[in-house]
Design a protein around this motif. Structure first.
Motif, mmCIF file in Angstrom:
data_model
loop_
_atom_site.group_PDB
_atom_site.id
_atom_site.type_symbol
_atom_site.label_atom_id
_atom_site.label_comp_id
_atom_site.label_asym_id
_atom_site.label_seq_id
_atom_site.Cartn_x
_atom_site.Cartn_y
_atom_site.Cartn_z
ATOM 1 N N LYS A 61 0.917 -1.355 -0.229
ATOM 2 C CA LYS A 61 0.012 0.002 -0.052
ATOM 3 C C LYS A 61 0.785 1.239 -0.025
ATOM 4 C CE LYS A 61 -3.759 -2.405 2.456
ATOM 5 N NZ LYS A 61 -4.422 -2.434 3.700
ATOM 6 N N THR A 62 2.161 1.340 0.853
ATOM 7 C CA THR A 62 2.837 2.421 0.930
ATOM 8 C C THR A 62 3.621 2.461 -0.314
ATOM 9 O OG1 THR A 62 3.330 2.050 3.376
ATOM 10 C CG2 THR A 62 4.854 3.481 2.198
ATOM 11 N N LEU A 63 3.979 1.586 -1.032
ATOM 12 C CA LEU A 63 4.853 2.005 -2.168
ATOM 13 C C LEU A 63 3.866 2.301 -3.360
ATOM 14 C CD1 LEU A 63 7.166 -1.142 -2.168
ATOM 15 C CD2 LEU A 63 7.746 1.187 -1.927
ATOM 16 N N SER A 64 2.635 1.636 -3.440
ATOM 17 C CA SER A 64 1.554 1.795 -4.629
ATOM 18 C C SER A 64 1.079 3.372 -4.311
ATOM 19 C CB SER A 64 0.566 0.772 -4.621
ATOM 20 O OG SER A 64 -0.265 0.908 -3.366
ATOM 21 N N LEU A 65 1.067 3.786 -3.179
ATOM 22 C CA LEU A 65 0.422 5.266 -2.774
ATOM 23 C C LEU A 65 1.619 6.284 -3.480
ATOM 24 C CD1 LEU A 65 -1.611 7.213 -1.637
ATOM 25 C CD2 LEU A 65 -0.469 6.828 0.324
ATOM 26 N N GLN A 66 2.845 5.807 -3.093
ATOM 27 C CA GLN A 66 3.987 6.650 -3.568
ATOM 28 C C GLN A 66 4.007 6.831 -4.971
ATOM 29 O OE1 GLN A 66 7.291 4.964 -1.645
ATOM 30 N NE2 GLN A 66 6.948 6.302 0.420
ATOM 31 N N LEU A 67 3.910 5.691 -5.694
ATOM 32 C CA LEU A 67 3.776 5.721 -7.274
ATOM 33 C C LEU A 67 2.733 6.229 -7.424
ATOM 34 C CD1 LEU A 67 5.242 4.624 -9.668
ATOM 35 C CD2 LEU A 67 3.878 2.507 -9.755
ATOM 36 N N LYS A 68 1.517 6.222 -7.167
ATOM 37 C CA LYS A 68 0.166 7.071 -7.482
ATOM 38 C C LYS A 68 0.696 8.540 -7.397
ATOM 39 C CE LYS A 68 -3.439 7.194 -5.061
ATOM 40 N NZ LYS A 68 -3.590 8.615 -4.643
ATOM 41 N N ASN A 69 1.214 8.841 -6.469
ATOM 42 C CA ASN A 69 1.165 10.378 -6.008
ATOM 43 C C ASN A 69 2.267 11.012 -7.137
ATOM 44 O OD1 ASN A 69 -0.308 10.405 -3.977
ATOM 45 N ND2 ASN A 69 1.195 10.134 -2.466
ATOM 46 N N LEU A 70 3.279 10.140 -7.528
ATOM 47 C CA LEU A 70 4.078 10.577 -8.551
ATOM 48 C C LEU A 70 3.489 10.661 -10.011
ATOM 49 C CD1 LEU A 70 7.478 8.553 -7.648
ATOM 50 C CD2 LEU A 70 6.948 11.158 -7.617
ATOM 51 N N PRO A 123 -0.738 12.812 -9.203
ATOM 52 C CA PRO A 123 -0.621 13.672 -7.873
ATOM 53 C C PRO A 123 -1.945 14.341 -7.411
ATOM 54 C CG PRO A 123 0.185 14.910 -9.537
ATOM 55 C CD PRO A 123 -0.061 13.398 -10.276
#
Length: 352
Positions: free
Chosen positions: A25-34, A37
């Motif tokens: 969840k953390t990694l996918s959220l970071q990728l989504k925000n990139l 945004p």
């Protein structure tokens, strides 16, 4: 010493699942925000006190799961049953599907299906990209990814929550102790990929198991999984739960797991009435679904954001729906409720 080691192994397994889910969840959220945004800007982070409450509930759930195995409700082997082959095979595809999901969310596309997917003949409420997943419940890829996606969503506890139906199921079947085991019939409504039926087979090796689902793709996946288990193969039928294709008073028990929050209010009542119709007098009907607002008022912010985060168009109404009144209206009685972690259970009996 053996039990202590087994319990430690079980706790380590579940912690590993939970940590993996959190990392995903953390990694996918970071990728989504990139990459996207602006998506999810209105969704507030979960407060720390809610996270603490969830962790406490998770710990209680795992302890209940362990204790049920110790009591003999089901074999200890179920605690370690996990489709690892599917996990390693399909996890990369979960990542490959994420950009399509985010694009669908960005464009507010909730009924987006590939041209080769046949959508005619299904209820309109069913032709949705539930969880924003590609092709909803109508593709083989969706069926292959579903169990993994749900495990990631619930931190590795989806099967743990499914197992909570087994104790009341076995208890409910005591009303038919004079019936030979091979003549006991149990129906799982909206059986999906067959995970619940697989759990039932482990504790009721001789019972006749039945499953219905609207999705031919999910039924294919269920048949593939269940056909690997020795003994009688559960009978799977493509059917709408609003019109179950069975005789009145046919089943000694009926179950439904994670279905009702995905139904419009009026359809919930129809499905309950169908389940009442096909349940034998003295039989039991068990619902496992999401917690509701009255069970956890402190979870209001989480429940408010859930429909938007995962595209669950009927969830908000479900959280305040009086399912006990619906069950009683259909004719069920002696209704018991339980709450375990993120799930709620209704155990209802048809008058003998």
């Amino acid at each position: 010493m053996s039990d202590t080691f087994t319990k430690l192994t079980y706790q380590t397994l579940q912690q590993g699942k939970n940590y993996f889910s959190l990392a995903h969840k953390t990694l996918s959220l970071q990728l989504k925000n990139l990459t996207y945004p602006t998506l999810g800007q209105n969704i507030k982070p979960i407060p720390n006190e809610i996270l603490l409450k969830l962790q406490q509930r998770l710990n209680q759930l795992l302890e209940t799961d362990w204790q049920d195995a110790q009591k003999g409700v089901y074999p200890e082997s179920l605690l370690f049953d996990n489709p690892w082959e599917d996990f390693f095979c399909y996890y990369p595809l979960v990542w490959l599907d994420l950009p399509q999901i985010w694009e669908r969310v960005k464009q507010n596309k909730y009924q987006d299906f590939a041209p080769e997917i046949e959508t005619d003949g299904y209820p309109s409420y069913y032709v949705q990209n539930f969880h924003h997943q590609s092709n909803g419940y109508l593709s083989d890829l969706s069926a292959n990814l579903y169990d993994l996606q749900v495990e990631l969503l619930f931190g590795g506890t989806a099967d743990v929550m499914r197992r909570r139906i087994l104790a009341p199921l076995k208890q409910g079947l005591k009303a038919f102790e004079s019936v030979p085991p091979r003549q006991v019939r149990i129906l799982d409504v909206a059986c999906g990929t067959g995970r619940t039926l697989k759990l039932m087979r482990a504790v009721l090796p001789q019972a006749s198991l039945f499953g219905t689902d609207l999705s031919p793709a999910y039924l294919r996946k269920a048949n593939e999984s269940l056909s690997q288990i020795p003994g009688e193969l559960p009978q799977l039928v493509q059917a709408n739960a609003e019109e179950l294709p069975y005789l009145d008073d046919y089943f000694h028990a009926v179950t439904s797991v994670f279905l009702f929050h995905e139904l419009p209010a009026a359809v919930r009542q129809t499905v309950i009435e169908q389940c009442f119709r096909v349940t034998k007098p003295g039989g039991v009907f068990i619902i496992c679904d999401s917690i509701q607002l009255g069970d956890s008022p402190e979870m209001l912010s989480l429940m408010d954001s859930f429909p938007e985060t995962f595209h669950e168009p009927y969830y908000k109404h479900y959280t305040t729906d009086d399912l006990v009144a619906r069950l009683e209206k259909a004719g069920f009685e002696n209704i018991e409720m339980q709450v375990h972690f993120a799930s709620k259970y209704f155990i209802a009996r048809k008058p003998a």
